[in-house]
Design a protein around this motif. Sequence first.
Motif, PDB file in Angstrom:
ATOM      1  N   GLY A  30      -8.139   9.300  -4.454  1.00 24.46           N
ATOM      2  CA  GLY A  30      -7.430   8.075  -4.132  1.00 24.46           C
ATOM      3  C   GLY A  30      -6.201   8.337  -3.273  1.00 24.46           C
ATOM      4  N   LEU A  31      -5.470   9.370  -3.598  1.00 20.49           N
ATOM      5  CA  LEU A  31      -4.302   9.740  -2.798  1.00 20.49           C
ATOM      6  C   LEU A  31      -4.708  10.127  -1.384  1.00 20.49           C
TER       7      LEU A  31
ATOM      8  N   GLY B 112      -9.448   3.940  -1.763  1.00 16.60           N
ATOM      9  CA  GLY B 112      -8.352   4.499  -2.547  1.00 16.60           C
ATOM     10  C   GLY B 112      -8.040   3.661  -3.770  1.00 16.60           C
TER      11      GLY B 112
ATOM     12  N   PHE C  66       0.802   4.085  -2.903  1.00 17.78           N
ATOM     13  CA  PHE C  66       0.776   5.542  -2.731  1.00 17.78           C
ATOM     14  C   PHE C  66       1.839   6.201  -3.605  1.00 17.78           C
TER      15      PHE C  66
ATOM     16  N   PHE D 114     -10.659   4.271  -6.444  1.00 19.50           N
ATOM     17  CA  PHE D 114     -10.445   5.587  -7.058  1.00 19.50           C
ATOM     18  C   PHE D 114      -9.278   5.546  -8.046  1.00 19.50           C
ATOM     19  N   TYR D 115      -8.198   4.869  -7.667  1.00 22.78           N
ATOM     20  CA  TYR D 115      -7.046   4.750  -8.567  1.00 22.78           C
ATOM     21  C   TYR D 115      -7.441   4.036  -9.866  1.00 22.78           C
TER      22      TYR D 115
ATOM     23  N   SER E 186      -1.453   0.871  -8.785  1.00 21.26           N
ATOM     24  CA  SER E 186      -1.740   1.445  -7.464  1.00 21.26           C
ATOM     25  C   SER E 186      -3.061   0.918  -6.938  1.00 21.26           C
TER      26      SER E 186
ATOM     27  N   GLN F 249       0.826  -1.208   0.000  1.00 18.95           N
ATOM     28  CA  GLN F 249       0.000   0.000   0.000  1.00 18.95           C
ATOM     29  C   GLN F 249       0.864   1.264   0.000  1.00 18.95           C
TER      30      GLN F 249
ATOM     31  N   ALA G 100      -7.383   9.180   0.324  1.00 14.13           N
ATOM     32  CA  ALA G 100      -7.806   7.994   1.073  1.00 14.13           C
ATOM     33  C   ALA G 100      -6.600   7.157   1.501  1.00 14.13           C
ATOM     34  N   THR G 101      -5.629   7.002   0.604  1.00 13.00           N
ATOM     35  CA  THR G 101      -4.438   6.209   0.918  1.00 13.00           C
ATOM     36  C   THR G 101      -3.599   6.879   1.989  1.00 13.00           C
TER      37      THR G 101
ATOM     38  N   PHE H 289     -10.382   2.460   3.830  1.00 12.66           N
ATOM     39  CA  PHE H 289      -9.776   3.580   3.104  1.00 12.66           C
ATOM     40  C   PHE H 289      -8.789   3.095   2.045  1.00 12.66           C
TER      41      PHE H 289
ATOM     42  N   SER I 218      -3.526  -1.364  -3.607  1.00 14.66           N
ATOM     43  CA  SER I 218      -4.366  -0.886  -2.507  1.00 14.66           C
ATOM     44  C   SER I 218      -5.465  -1.889  -2.176  1.00 14.66           C
TER      45      SER I 218
END
Length: 209
Positions: free
Chosen positions: A101-102, A129, A11, A132-133, A191, A7, A104-105, A125, A195
Amino acid sequence: VSTSHLQLAAFALGTVGWILCTISMGIVEWRVWHVDNTTIISSGIAWVGIWKVCFISYLHVSPGYREQFCHKFSSYDSFIPREIYVAQGLMLIAMFMGLLGLAATIFALRNVYMGITHKTLIAPFFLVGGFFYIFAGLCVLIPVSWNFYSVTHNQSIAFPPSYYMPSSPAAQEAGAAIPVGIVAVILLLLSGMFSLSYKFPMTAKTIMK
């Protein structure tokens, strides 16, 4: 912490992918047109982006741009092909989704490295994330692929006379925005997969809860 190495990599890759997505969106070289008539387009090359078209001219057709003439696209321009309209919308969505996404990560990693052991503050999260990525990567993939298809089939654009552009190029090739976008897609999808692969460690304390 030992369970979140992927993870952390997600990121890092997501950050680079999001930056490349933003760069690709802003680059004007989505399509490189080669034209035969160099009366106005002095270099014989024009760059068609998703926001504007530019070329070098020694006739100073636009005083504010010195030797480079650029004409920005308007939302009212009916001549703009669908792949460019779609690219404008999807690249903006991708930039926004990648940013979410960033965020949340970062929140999940912050909880991991601060020793917060609540599962609901970490695993969900990372999952959000990741989604979203992946969504951001798909939003970049569609316009990049569509515009690359248009380049390979040498499709024309019916520019109005005020643009000083021919409706069809002698030849065209993919500009720098296309490979940058492809790399962004790969990084964002990786990513997302990293995640989504997070598994909360099952400690004795967790089992008791």
